[in-house]
Motif scaffolding. Structure first.
Motif, PDB file in Angstrom:
ATOM      1  N   VAL A   1      57.789 -28.787  67.228  1.00  0.00           N
ATOM      2  CA  VAL A   1      59.080 -29.690  67.326  1.00  0.00           C
ATOM      3  C   VAL A   1      60.156 -28.521  67.909  1.00  0.00           C
ATOM      4  O   VAL A   1      61.328 -28.894  68.538  1.00  0.00           O
ATOM      5  N   LEU A   2      59.871 -27.253  67.580  1.00  0.00           N
ATOM      6  CA  LEU A   2      60.907 -26.299  67.932  1.00  0.00           C
ATOM      7  C   LEU A   2      61.485 -26.230  69.201  1.00  0.00           C
ATOM      8  O   LEU A   2      62.786 -26.477  69.379  1.00  0.00           O
ATOM      9  N   PRO A   3      60.776 -26.330  70.198  1.00  0.00           N
ATOM     10  CA  PRO A   3      61.028 -26.158  71.711  1.00  0.00           C
ATOM     11  C   PRO A   3      62.022 -27.508  71.896  1.00  0.00           C
ATOM     12  O   PRO A   3      62.783 -27.546  73.055  1.00  0.00           O
TER      13      PRO A   3
ATOM     14  N   TRP B   1      72.231 -26.906  62.433  1.00  0.00           N
ATOM     15  CA  TRP B   1      72.075 -27.708  61.256  1.00  0.00           C
ATOM     16  C   TRP B   1      71.138 -27.024  60.257  1.00  0.00           C
ATOM     17  O   TRP B   1      71.352 -26.798  59.024  1.00  0.00           O
ATOM     18  N   LEU B   2      69.786 -26.993  60.743  1.00  0.00           N
ATOM     19  CA  LEU B   2      68.847 -26.586  60.111  1.00  0.00           C
ATOM     20  C   LEU B   2      68.804 -25.042  59.634  1.00  0.00           C
ATOM     21  O   LEU B   2      68.519 -24.801  58.366  1.00  0.00           O
ATOM     22  N   GLY B   3      69.487 -24.218  60.420  1.00  0.00           N
ATOM     23  CA  GLY B   3      69.585 -22.543  60.120  1.00  0.00           C
ATOM     24  C   GLY B   3      70.651 -22.794  58.962  1.00  0.00           C
ATOM     25  O   GLY B   3      70.406 -21.898  57.866  1.00  0.00           O
ATOM     26  N   ALA B   4      71.754 -23.518  58.914  1.00  0.00           N
ATOM     27  CA  ALA B   4      72.775 -23.398  57.883  1.00  0.00           C
ATOM     28  C   ALA B   4      72.119 -23.902  56.533  1.00  0.00           C
ATOM     29  O   ALA B   4      72.310 -23.441  55.220  1.00  0.00           O
ATOM     30  N   ALA B   5      71.359 -25.339  56.571  1.00  0.00           N
ATOM     31  CA  ALA B   5      70.710 -25.790  55.433  1.00  0.00           C
ATOM     32  C   ALA B   5      69.757 -24.577  54.883  1.00  0.00           C
ATOM     33  O   ALA B   5      69.671 -24.578  53.717  1.00  0.00           O
ATOM     34  N   LEU B   6      68.897 -24.078  55.653  1.00  0.00           N
ATOM     35  CA  LEU B   6      67.974 -23.134  55.148  1.00  0.00           C
ATOM     36  C   LEU B   6      68.533 -22.010  54.537  1.00  0.00           C
ATOM     37  O   LEU B   6      68.196 -21.426  53.659  1.00  0.00           O
ATOM     38  N   GLU B   7      69.702 -21.558  55.186  1.00  0.00           N
ATOM     39  CA  GLU B   7      70.522 -20.427  54.328  1.00  0.00           C
ATOM     40  C   GLU B   7      71.158 -20.789  53.254  1.00  0.00           C
ATOM     41  O   GLU B   7      71.074 -20.065  52.135  1.00  0.00           O
ATOM     42  N   LEU B   8      71.517 -22.011  52.691  1.00  0.00           N
ATOM     43  CA  LEU B   8      72.068 -22.351  51.785  1.00  0.00           C
ATOM     44  C   LEU B   8      70.990 -22.573  50.752  1.00  0.00           C
ATOM     45  O   LEU B   8      70.963 -22.137  49.307  1.00  0.00           O
ATOM     46  N   GLU B   9      69.816 -23.269  51.198  1.00  0.00           N
ATOM     47  CA  GLU B   9      68.665 -23.601  50.151  1.00  0.00           C
ATOM     48  C   GLU B   9      67.803 -22.193  49.680  1.00  0.00           C
ATOM     49  O   GLU B   9      67.569 -21.915  48.546  1.00  0.00           O
ATOM     50  N   HIS B  10      67.600 -21.323  50.611  1.00  0.00           N
ATOM     51  CA  HIS B  10      66.524 -20.417  50.646  1.00  0.00           C
ATOM     52  C   HIS B  10      67.367 -19.042  50.704  1.00  0.00           C
ATOM     53  O   HIS B  10      66.678 -18.004  50.138  1.00  0.00           O
ATOM     54  N   THR B  11      68.348 -18.797  51.306  1.00  0.00           N
ATOM     55  CA  THR B  11      69.119 -17.631  51.881  1.00  0.00           C
ATOM     56  C   THR B  11      68.261 -16.885  52.724  1.00  0.00           C
ATOM     57  O   THR B  11      68.600 -16.914  54.132  1.00  0.00           O
TER      58      THR B  11
ATOM     59  N   HIS C   1      64.609 -17.110  55.001  1.00  0.00           N
ATOM     60  CA  HIS C   1      63.443 -17.907  55.350  1.00  0.00           C
ATOM     61  C   HIS C   1      63.264 -17.407  56.687  1.00  0.00           C
ATOM     62  O   HIS C   1      63.805 -17.499  57.812  1.00  0.00           O
ATOM     63  N   PRO C   2      61.820 -17.657  56.834  1.00  0.00           N
ATOM     64  CA  PRO C   2      61.124 -17.107  58.123  1.00  0.00           C
ATOM     65  C   PRO C   2      61.515 -17.992  59.293  1.00  0.00           C
ATOM     66  O   PRO C   2      61.620 -17.294  60.645  1.00  0.00           O
ATOM     67  N   TRP C   3      61.823 -19.175  59.044  1.00  0.00           N
ATOM     68  CA  TRP C   3      62.415 -20.082  60.343  1.00  0.00           C
ATOM     69  C   TRP C   3      63.837 -19.774  60.939  1.00  0.00           C
ATOM     70  O   TRP C   3      63.968 -20.093  61.833  1.00  0.00           O
ATOM     71  N   ARG C   4      64.329 -19.182  60.002  1.00  0.00           N
ATOM     72  CA  ARG C   4      65.828 -19.091  60.585  1.00  0.00           C
ATOM     73  C   ARG C   4      66.025 -18.069  61.710  1.00  0.00           C
ATOM     74  O   ARG C   4      66.681 -18.461  62.707  1.00  0.00           O
ATOM     75  N   GLU C   5      65.301 -17.194  61.648  1.00  0.00           N
ATOM     76  CA  GLU C   5      65.284 -16.295  62.751  1.00  0.00           C
ATOM     77  C   GLU C   5      64.641 -16.921  64.063  1.00  0.00           C
ATOM     78  O   GLU C   5      65.133 -16.843  65.178  1.00  0.00           O
TER      79      GLU C   5
END
Length: 202
Positions: free
Chosen positions: A171-173, A182-192, A194-198
């Motif tokens: 689904v990424l593309p 939105w997902l990047g900001a949420a991942l930063e909040l929950e996990h600080t 996370h490999p998906w952020r990059e």
């Protein structure tokens, strides 16, 4: 159809179309979640599914229990256990995972997930700092709603399994810049970290 054995009996997921047809009888909002939410966003089948996840708001739990009055419905009130959900019972706050089957001796057919809300906002149960308007939580397509892919990926980001990694790659593309942010900001909040952020460009 995949059949999976569990300590509480076998899983043999109902076809998604059958579950959607059943849920159309619910007046309260509901949506397809889990792996099917991602597959619907991608627009084609690409892997097997062991279950069907349907989500709704906790505040609508009585309505869905009435809809399923003829079904055998159990709730995971204590992690690692299942117990029957009585018809008029309001489940405690820690219960959010519900298993459904036609009768006590049959296989489990689909899952219900109870989501949290505050007024018109959805709240992520694992980190209440993460929220968004209910109006933007789902996508309507083919006459029913599915969970927005970025929100489903947030749920899948904890303890990523091979199928979660596959869903992310598929689904990424297709994610818009807004959904990625939105997902990047949420991942930063929950996990600080996370490999998906990059991969999202966060």
């Amino acid at each position: 159809m995949m059949r999976i054995e569990t300590p509480w009996g076998p899983w043999e997921a109902a076809p998604l179309g059958e579950v959607v047809a059943l849920m159309r009888g619910l007046a309260a909002p509901w949506w397809v979640a889990g792996g099917y939410a991602i597959e619907l966003a991608v627009g084609r089948a690409y892997r097997d599914h062991a279950d069907v996840d349907i989500a709704l708001l906790r505040r609508d739990q009585r309505a869905v229990r009435r809809l399923l009055s003829g079904w055998d419905v159990h709730a995971a009130v204590v992690p690692g256990t299942l117990r029957p959900w009585a018809l008029d019972e309001v489940l405690p706050e820690q219960a959010h995972d519900i298993w459904v089957r036609e009768h006590p001796h049959g296989p489990w057919r689909f899952q219900l997930m109870l989501d949290e809300a505050d007024g018109r906002d959805w709240i992520y149960r694992r980190d209440p700092r993460i929220r968004r308007p209910l109006a933007g939580l789902t996508v309507e397509e083919d006459g029913f709603h599915r969970l927005a892919p970025e929100v489903q990926l947030l749920y899948k980001s904890k303890g990523v399994r091979p199928k979660d990694a596959t869903d992310f790659e598929m689904v990424l593309p297709l994610l818009s810049e807004e959904r990625r942010r939105w997902l990047g900001a949420a991942l930063e909040l929950e996990h600080t970290a996370h490999p998906w952020r990059e991969r999202l460009g966060s």
